[in-house]
Design a protein around this motif. Structure first.
Motif, mmCIF file in Angstrom:
data_model
loop_
_atom_site.group_PDB
_atom_site.id
_atom_site.type_symbol
_atom_site.label_atom_id
_atom_site.label_comp_id
_atom_site.label_asym_id
_atom_site.label_seq_id
_atom_site.Cartn_x
_atom_site.Cartn_y
_atom_site.Cartn_z
ATOM 1 N N MET A 1 0.852 -1.175 0.000
ATOM 2 C CA MET A 1 0.000 0.000 0.000
ATOM 3 C C MET A 1 0.897 1.237 0.000
ATOM 4 O O MET A 1 1.860 1.307 0.749
ATOM 5 N N THR A 2 0.539 2.191 -0.808
ATOM 6 C CA THR A 2 1.314 3.421 -0.888
ATOM 7 C C THR A 2 0.811 4.431 0.137
ATOM 8 O O THR A 2 -0.292 4.295 0.672
ATOM 9 N N SER A 3 1.598 5.441 0.360
ATOM 10 C CA SER A 3 1.221 6.513 1.273
ATOM 11 C C SER A 3 -0.071 7.185 0.810
ATOM 12 O O SER A 3 -0.961 7.471 1.617
ATOM 13 N N ASP A 4 -0.189 7.421 -0.486
ATOM 14 C CA ASP A 4 -1.382 8.080 -1.030
ATOM 15 C C ASP A 4 -2.631 7.218 -0.869
ATOM 16 O O ASP A 4 -3.691 7.711 -0.470
ATOM 17 N N SER A 5 -2.519 5.916 -1.181
ATOM 18 C CA SER A 5 -3.692 5.044 -1.060
ATOM 19 C C SER A 5 -4.072 4.853 0.404
ATOM 20 O O SER A 5 -5.258 4.754 0.733
ATOM 21 N N LEU A 6 -3.085 4.830 1.303
ATOM 22 C CA LEU A 6 -3.351 4.720 2.733
ATOM 23 C C LEU A 6 -4.114 5.956 3.223
ATOM 24 O O LEU A 6 -5.134 5.845 3.900
ATOM 25 N N GLU A 7 -3.641 7.130 2.840
ATOM 26 C CA GLU A 7 -4.310 8.361 3.252
ATOM 27 C C GLU A 7 -5.731 8.435 2.711
ATOM 28 O O GLU A 7 -6.662 8.797 3.435
ATOM 29 N N LYS A 8 -5.905 8.072 1.463
ATOM 30 C CA LYS A 8 -7.237 8.093 0.849
ATOM 31 C C LYS A 8 -8.189 7.166 1.606
ATOM 32 O O LYS A 8 -9.337 7.516 1.876
ATOM 33 N N MET A 9 -7.688 5.981 1.987
ATOM 34 C CA MET A 9 -8.508 5.021 2.700
ATOM 35 C C MET A 9 -8.891 5.560 4.078
ATOM 36 O O MET A 9 -10.043 5.461 4.503
ATOM 37 N N LEU A 10 -7.924 6.122 4.799
ATOM 38 C CA LEU A 10 -8.178 6.650 6.141
ATOM 39 C C LEU A 10 -9.168 7.809 6.113
ATOM 40 O O LEU A 10 -10.070 7.893 6.945
ATOM 41 N N LEU A 11 -9.007 8.706 5.145
ATOM 42 C CA LEU A 11 -9.890 9.869 5.060
ATOM 43 C C LEU A 11 -11.273 9.538 4.491
ATOM 44 O O LEU A 11 -12.186 10.365 4.570
ATOM 45 N N SER A 12 -11.429 8.324 3.948
ATOM 46 C CA SER A 12 -12.746 7.918 3.433
ATOM 47 C C SER A 12 -13.700 7.543 4.568
ATOM 48 O O SER A 12 -14.906 7.434 4.356
ATOM 49 N N LYS A 13 -13.160 7.373 5.761
ATOM 50 C CA LYS A 13 -13.990 7.030 6.918
ATOM 51 C C LYS A 13 -14.863 8.229 7.297
ATOM 52 O O LYS A 13 -14.397 9.366 7.285
ATOM 53 N N SER A 14 -16.091 7.961 7.670
ATOM 54 C CA SER A 14 -17.031 9.017 8.033
ATOM 55 C C SER A 14 -16.475 9.873 9.171
ATOM 56 O O SER A 14 -16.086 9.359 10.217
ATOM 57 N N GLY A 15 -16.407 11.178 8.942
ATOM 58 C CA GLY A 15 -15.953 12.122 9.954
ATOM 59 C C GLY A 15 -14.451 12.172 10.168
ATOM 60 O O GLY A 15 -13.980 12.876 11.058
ATOM 61 N N ALA A 16 -13.681 11.435 9.376
ATOM 62 C CA ALA A 16 -12.228 11.385 9.566
ATOM 63 C C ALA A 16 -11.570 12.694 9.162
ATOM 64 O O ALA A 16 -11.923 13.305 8.154
ATOM 65 N N ILE A 17 -10.626 13.120 9.994
ATOM 66 C CA ILE A 17 -9.811 14.291 9.684
ATOM 67 C C ILE A 17 -8.351 13.931 9.920
ATOM 68 O O ILE A 17 -8.032 12.977 10.627
ATOM 69 N N LYS A 18 -7.475 14.721 9.329
ATOM 70 C CA LYS A 18 -6.030 14.514 9.447
ATOM 71 C C LYS A 18 -5.428 15.744 10.104
ATOM 72 O O LYS A 18 -5.729 16.874 9.718
ATOM 73 N N GLU A 19 -4.575 15.515 11.105
ATOM 74 C CA GLU A 19 -3.903 16.604 11.806
ATOM 75 C C GLU A 19 -2.429 16.250 11.990
ATOM 76 O O GLU A 19 -2.046 15.087 11.876
ATOM 77 N N PHE A 20 -1.629 17.260 12.310
ATOM 78 C CA PHE A 20 -0.208 17.079 12.599
ATOM 79 C C PHE A 20 0.115 17.708 13.957
ATOM 80 O O PHE A 20 0.794 18.727 14.015
ATOM 81 N N PRO A 21 -0.367 17.104 15.052
ATOM 82 C CA PRO A 21 -0.165 17.726 16.366
ATOM 83 C C PRO A 21 1.253 17.587 16.927
ATOM 84 O O PRO A 21 1.627 18.334 17.818
ATOM 85 N N PHE A 22 2.024 16.632 16.424
ATOM 86 C CA PHE A 22 3.338 16.349 17.002
ATOM 87 C C PHE A 22 4.482 16.961 16.211
ATOM 88 O O PHE A 22 5.397 17.544 16.764
ATOM 89 N N ASP A 23 4.448 16.785 14.892
ATOM 90 C CA ASP A 23 5.496 17.287 14.004
ATOM 91 C C ASP A 23 4.955 17.282 12.573
ATOM 92 O O ASP A 23 3.788 16.973 12.362
ATOM 93 N N GLU A 24 5.817 17.587 11.619
ATOM 94 C CA GLU A 24 5.378 17.701 10.218
ATOM 95 C C GLU A 24 5.325 16.369 9.486
ATOM 96 O O GLU A 24 4.869 16.302 8.344
ATOM 97 N N VAL A 25 5.796 15.285 10.120
ATOM 98 C CA VAL A 25 5.868 13.994 9.423
ATOM 99 C C VAL A 25 5.011 12.903 10.068
ATOM 100 O O VAL A 25 4.978 11.784 9.579
#
Length: 119
Positions: free
Chosen positions: A1-25
């Motif tokens: 699984m690629t980084s892009d496909s992983l992110e797409k899958m995670l963000l497809s979940k209802s109400g899912a958001i992405k944050e960077f609270p710890f660092d940029e990576v």
């Protein structure tokens, strides 16, 4: 699984958001402000921390060398999966779904209703 496909899958979940609270990576994926996945790209490999039932967490560790106790997490309830091709994408997707479901099932009634209203 690629980084892009992983992110797409995670963000497809209802109400899912992405944050960077710890660092940029280190991306944290949340539903109703509760973390269900943490994706790290700092190392030379892609890895993801996922919530599990305690027995499932141990089972995955027994089956897959790429699954280790959750890095910087509660080792009883979290696993880190090193995405290196050892685990089939279908199994990883199942683990992601389980992590999301565990978090959603522990939301308050009010939070669950708010999540339903997002759909």
């Amino acid at each position: 699984m690629t980084s892009d496909s992983l992110e797409k899958m995670l963000l497809s979940k209802s109400g899912a958001i992405k944050e960077f609270p710890f660092d940029e990576v280190t991306a944290v994926y949340k539903v109703m402000n509760k973390m269900f996945a943490l994706v790290g790209t700092k190392e030379s490999y892609l890895n993801i921390n996922l919530k599990c039932l305690p027995d499932d967490a141990l089972g995955y560790r027994d089956i897959y060398e790429c699954v280790i106790p959750g890095y910087h997490m509660n080792k009883k309830h979290w696993n880190t999966v090193i995405i290196n091709g050892e685990m089939k994408d279908e199994v990883l997707i199942e683990m992601i779904n389980d992590s999301y479901d565990l978090v959603v099932n522990n939301l308050t009634k009010k939070e669950k209703q708010a999540l339903l209203n997002l759909v």
